[in-house]
Design a protein around this motif. Structure first.
Motif, short mmCIF file in Angstrom:
data_model
loop_
_atom_site.label_atom_id
_atom_site.label_comp_id
_atom_site.label_asym_id
_atom_site.label_seq_id
_atom_site.Cartn_x
_atom_site.Cartn_y
_atom_site.Cartn_z
N ARG A 99 15.23 12.65 73.11
CA ARG A 99 14.36 12.25 71.95
C ARG A 99 13.32 11.03 72.55
O ARG A 99 12.53 10.77 71.92
CB ARG A 99 15.58 11.27 71.38
N ARG A 103 9.33 10.36 71.17
CA ARG A 103 8.81 8.88 71.01
C ARG A 103 7.53 8.84 71.69
O ARG A 103 6.28 8.08 71.39
CB ARG A 103 9.70 7.73 71.63
N GLY A 153 9.38 13.44 62.39
CA GLY A 153 10.20 12.72 61.13
C GLY A 153 11.47 13.02 61.53
O GLY A 153 12.63 12.18 61.45
N HIS A 154 12.11 14.33 61.55
CA HIS A 154 13.29 14.89 61.58
C HIS A 154 13.87 14.52 63.12
O HIS A 154 15.19 14.32 62.99
CB HIS A 154 13.39 16.44 61.44
N LEU A 156 13.11 11.98 65.20
CA LEU A 156 13.26 10.38 65.31
C LEU A 156 13.95 9.76 64.05
O LEU A 156 14.59 8.85 64.55
CB LEU A 156 11.89 9.66 65.56
N ASN A 157 13.74 10.20 63.19
CA ASN A 157 14.54 9.45 61.90
C ASN A 157 15.76 9.99 61.58
O ASN A 157 15.96 10.45 60.24
CB ASN A 157 13.41 9.39 60.81
N HIS A 159 18.76 8.80 61.16
CA HIS A 159 19.41 8.04 60.23
C HIS A 159 18.62 7.15 59.31
O HIS A 159 18.65 6.13 59.25
CB HIS A 159 20.36 6.97 61.02
N PRO A 160 17.87 7.94 58.53
CA PRO A 160 16.81 7.24 57.51
C PRO A 160 17.43 6.14 56.60
O PRO A 160 18.41 6.59 55.85
CB PRO A 160 16.04 8.11 56.77
#
Length: 213
Positions: A99, A103, A153-154, A156-157, A159-160
């Protein structure tokens, strides 16, 4: 005789430094990655590392190059639609295991020359998918950028905030589509994963932008 004597430290190289830096980023996160931390893991002093790299910034640039080299190519044996979707799902699988790499890409401070290989293969796959639609290269580049935003987006995020799965939602609705490019339907009561959501979204985004439905 070139054999290393027992107990003698291994010779340092950029490749070895990057390997250890990648392990630290995987194990401890990107913020823990410093020249001092790499030196500790290598069992040497910082001065030894500075013979090979200038500073942490160069270390991150080398990691960005390492990421770019390992981004997946499309699988040629698939049809055009599956080839595009499959390449981006493979990229998700790679980045979800690293991950910190997502970033680095998202922050955009360390541009990797090797990333052009992934970009060109992805654009070629998009061009083949567009087919008779004949999308201009500039428009395909925009599609490529949109897919990157979707992917990052999928990754890194995961747990939106405010997007928790509703207990009343039908988990099967995220996978209702014809063909093999979508995520399999979760069992009743199972929430879909970020990868499921990406697999659901990719063909819809592609069809909407390229008119391939």
């Amino acid at each position: 005789m070139n054999a290393r004597a027992p107990g003698r430290p291994r010779i340092l190289s950029r490749e070895r430094i990057v390997t250890i830096a990648r392990r630290i980023a995987d194990d401890e996160g990107l913020d823990a990655l410093t020249v001092r931390r790499v030196a500790q893991r290598l069992g040497t002093g910082q001065a030894s590392l500075y013979r090979h790299i200038e500073d942490r910034d160069e270390l991150l640039r080398l990691l960005a190059e390492d990421v770019a080299v390992h981004l997946p190519a499309p699988k040629e044996q698939l049809d055009a639609h599956e080839r595009v979707v499959g390449q981006w799902l493979d990229a998700y699988d790679y980045l979800s295991h690293h991950r910190w790499a997502a970033r680095i890409i998202a922050e955009g401070e360390h541009v990797a020359d090797s990333a052009s290989t992934f970009a060109e293969s992805a654009l070629d796959a998009l061009r083949a998918l567009a087919g008779d639609a004949g999308e201009p290269r500039a428009d395909l580049a925009r599609v490529y950028r949109v897919l990157w935003h979707l992917l990052l987006g999928h990754v890194l995020n995961v747990h939106p905030v405010g997007h928790a799965h509703s207990e009343d939602a039908d988990p099967r609705s995220a996978a209702e589509s014809e063909g093999t490019d979508t995520a399999p339907a979760p069992h009743p009561g199972e929430a879909s994963t970020p990868r499921d959501d990406l697999a659901w979204a990719l063909p819809r985004v592609l069809d909407g932008m390229l008119g391939t439905a």
